[in-house]
Design an enzyme around this catalytic site. Structure first.
Site, short mmCIF file in Angstrom:
data_model
loop_
_atom_site.label_atom_id
_atom_site.label_comp_id
_atom_site.label_asym_id
_atom_site.label_seq_id
_atom_site.Cartn_x
_atom_site.Cartn_y
_atom_site.Cartn_z
N ASP A 1 -20.23 -17.71 3.30
CA ASP A 1 -20.28 -17.72 1.84
C ASP A 1 -19.80 -19.05 1.29
OD1 ASP A 1 -21.14 -15.04 1.70
OD2 ASP A 1 -19.08 -14.35 1.99
N SER B 1 -15.36 -0.56 17.04
CA SER B 1 -14.88 -1.93 17.04
C SER B 1 -14.22 -2.17 15.70
CB SER B 1 -16.04 -2.92 17.29
OG SER B 1 -17.11 -2.70 16.38
N GLU C 1 -12.57 -5.15 12.76
CA GLU C 1 -12.49 -6.52 12.24
C GLU C 1 -11.12 -6.76 11.63
OE1 GLU C 1 -15.70 -8.45 9.74
OE2 GLU C 1 -14.07 -8.40 8.27
N PHE D 1 -15.24 -6.42 -3.79
CA PHE D 1 -16.06 -6.72 -2.61
C PHE D 1 -17.49 -6.23 -2.81
CE2 PHE D 1 -12.20 -6.47 0.49
CZ PHE D 1 -11.81 -7.74 0.10
N HIS E 1 -18.27 0.07 13.34
CA HIS E 1 -17.46 -1.15 13.22
C HIS E 1 -16.64 -1.04 11.94
CE1 HIS E 1 -16.47 -5.38 13.92
NE2 HIS E 1 -16.65 -5.59 12.64
#
Length: 311
Positions: free
Chosen positions: A118, A24, A26, A227, A277
């Site tokens: 966030d 999958s 994003e 990140f 993912h």
């Protein structure tokens, strides 16, 4: 067991990758026409891999609400790919959030990635909206009451940076699953052992839902380090060493990033993981290369469906 169990016994690294995996992806909603075109090129390139679903992110303060809705509904309506919309608790009342959920259901979206979200400013602590949901557990339960959504939630192999302890983090994950979540997708990580430890702890805690590893190919070194610092992900010294000095060598950086991520995925594969993912950052090449190394090649696909809608 959280130990890695090599299958290859001296064979080439990807010799035993049988292609029996699910993937999958994003994406994030585009801000400009140029970014929109780039995203749709990425969707077109990854669609033949037959993703289980794709998800579209939601801005920290709800700032991308309309763009997220437009992107996820376009994917759902113009491609054969199941689409999931991210939804957070930040900056909105319960009524506003549930109205968004109802609009997704009405648009044919059946999968929500339910997140606390966030704070708008990095470094701030999360403060719930006065009339809003306090956390992803409450959001998950409320979404299930709206409609029978498929719901994915977040998990943290190296512990959420705001959690008091690993046990508290695990308790929070279990609460989300007990509230109705169907699976957890992890924050990215760079040590397969971190994911396997989480999987073992979750099983010992009675969490039976699927836990899917989130994979971030480190194509942009500075961005990856940023990140990682924000979410508490450790970058191993050996990986820092491999990425050092590649800022001015983008092609080499891509190859190194794909190699690092693919090797980690293969180690997870050898430990029984069959769903990955990918955090694509709206780019297809690295994710496509990693999937190819794992034996995931283009599946049956109906290009006329995409072609008819201008993909």
């Amino acid at each position: 067991m959280n130990s890695l169990s090599p299958m290859r016994q001296g064979a080439p690294a990807f010799a035993h990758a049988a292609g029996d995996i699910e993937v999958s992806f994003e994406f994030f909603p585009p801000k400009t026409d140029k970014m929109d075109a780039a995203l749709w090129e990425t969707v077109q390139n990854l669609a033949p891999l037959g993703p289980r679903f794709v998800s579209v992110t939601y801005g920290a303060d709800g700032s991308t609400r309309e763009r997220t809705h437009a992107t996820v509904t376009r994917i759902a309506h113009e491609t054969p790919i199941p689409a999931a919309a991210h939804l957070t608790c930040v900056g909105a009342s319960k009524r506003e959030v549930l109205e968004i959920a109802q609009s997704y259901w009405a648009a044919g979206i059946r999968h929500i990635v339910a997140l606390r979200g966030d704070p708008p400013q990095a470094g701030q602590r999360f403060t719930p909206h006065p009339q809003g949901f306090a956390n992803a557990t409450a959001l998950t339960a409320a979404l299930k009451a709206v409609a029978p959504f498929e719901i994915s939630v977040a998990a943290y192999p190296e512990c959420h940076p705001e959690s008091l302890s690993i046990q508290a983090d695990l308790d929070n994950l279990k609460a989300k699953i007990d509230a109705g979540a169907d699976r957890a997708i992890t924050q990215f990580f760079f040590s397969p052992e971190a994911f396997l430890r989480l999987r073992d702890r979750a099983a010992a805690a009675g969490i039976n839902a699927e836990i899917v590893p989130g994979i971030l190919p480190a194509a942009n070194v500075a961005q990856t380090r940023k990140f990682a610092a924000q979410c508490g992900t450790a970058i191993p010294p050996w990986m820092n060493r491999l990425l050092e000095g590649l800022d001015e060598h983008p092609e080499t950086r891509q190859i190194v990033a794909a190699t690092i991520a693919a090797e980690m995925c293969m180690k997870l594969y050898e430990s029984g993981v069959r769903h990955f993912h990918f955090y694509t950052l709206n780019r297809a090449a690295l994710c496509h290369a990693i999937c190819h190394l794992l034996g995931k090649t283009p599946a049956a696909y109906t290009p006329e469906l995409a072609g008819a809608t201008g993909m």
